[in-house]
Design a protein around this motif. Structure first.
Motif, PDB file in Angstrom:
ATOM      1  N   TYR A 281       0.822  -1.201   0.000  1.00  0.00           N
ATOM      2  CA  TYR A 281       0.000   0.000   0.000  1.00  0.00           C
ATOM      3  C   TYR A 281       0.860   1.257   0.000  1.00  0.00           C
TER       4      TYR A 281
ATOM      5  N   ASN B 171      -4.430  11.582  -6.770  1.00  0.00           N
ATOM      6  CA  ASN B 171      -5.771  11.163  -6.375  1.00  0.00           C
ATOM      7  C   ASN B 171      -5.870  11.120  -4.848  1.00  0.00           C
TER       8      ASN B 171
ATOM      9  N   LEU C   5       1.604   1.864  -3.530  1.00  0.00           N
ATOM     10  CA  LEU C   5       0.441   2.431  -4.218  1.00  0.00           C
ATOM     11  C   LEU C   5       0.299   3.925  -3.919  1.00  0.00           C
TER      12      LEU C   5
ATOM     13  N   GLU D 184      -0.015   7.217  -6.534  1.00  0.00           N
ATOM     14  CA  GLU D 184      -1.312   7.880  -6.628  1.00  0.00           C
ATOM     15  C   GLU D 184      -1.268   9.319  -6.122  1.00  0.00           C
TER      16      GLU D 184
ATOM     17  N   GLU E 142      -8.305  10.902  -2.714  1.00  0.00           N
ATOM     18  CA  GLU E 142      -9.189   9.886  -2.118  1.00  0.00           C
ATOM     19  C   GLU E 142      -8.539   8.510  -2.126  1.00  0.00           C
ATOM     20  N   ALA E 143      -7.854   8.180  -3.209  1.00  0.00           N
ATOM     21  CA  ALA E 143      -7.154   6.890  -3.279  1.00  0.00           C
ATOM     22  C   ALA E 143      -6.022   6.854  -2.260  1.00  0.00           C
ATOM     23  N   ILE E 144      -5.330   7.963  -2.114  1.00  0.00           N
ATOM     24  CA  ILE E 144      -4.248   8.042  -1.121  1.00  0.00           C
ATOM     25  C   ILE E 144      -4.822   7.844   0.274  1.00  0.00           C
ATOM     26  N   LYS E 145      -5.920   8.497   0.568  1.00  0.00           N
ATOM     27  CA  LYS E 145      -6.545   8.381   1.886  1.00  0.00           C
ATOM     28  C   LYS E 145      -6.949   6.929   2.171  1.00  0.00           C
ATOM     29  N   ALA E 146      -7.531   6.255   1.192  1.00  0.00           N
ATOM     30  CA  ALA E 146      -7.939   4.853   1.355  1.00  0.00           C
ATOM     31  C   ALA E 146      -6.721   3.951   1.577  1.00  0.00           C
ATOM     32  N   ASP E 147      -5.650   4.201   0.831  1.00  0.00           N
ATOM     33  CA  ASP E 147      -4.440   3.393   0.984  1.00  0.00           C
ATOM     34  C   ASP E 147      -3.792   3.624   2.342  1.00  0.00           C
TER      35      ASP E 147
ATOM     36  N   GLU F 161      -5.526   1.582   4.865  1.00  0.00           N
ATOM     37  CA  GLU F 161      -5.111   0.172   4.801  1.00  0.00           C
ATOM     38  C   GLU F 161      -3.777  -0.033   5.522  1.00  0.00           C
TER      39      GLU F 161
END
Length: 67
Positions: free
Chosen positions: A23, A33, A26, A30, A35-40, A43
């Motif tokens: 992660y 992005n 990832l 990213e 939102e994608a960074i926040k989600a990763d 994780e």
């Protein structure tokens, strides 16, 4: 044949470290992005918290072990 508890802990801990590494990679890819960074990042945090909890199952010198 029973599985060695120490070996199982090592396996589980390595899996959690792999999640953190993957992660993190990832996140590095990213950067455009949020939102994608926040989600990763979530994780990574979840895996790290699980790894911390896993260390509570490791024997420590001076701490009694369960029978």
């Amino acid at each position: 044949m029973a599985e060695d508890p120490g070996r199982a802990l090592i396996h589980e801990f390595r899996n959690l470290l792999a999640v953190i590494v993957n992660y993190s990679e990832l996140i590095a890819e990213e950067t455009d992005n949020p939102e994608a960074i926040k989600a990763d990042i979530q994780e990574v945090r979840t895996a790290a918290e699980r790894a911390i909890a896993l260390t509570d199952r490791l024997p420590r010198p001076g701490r009694p072990t369960a029978p």
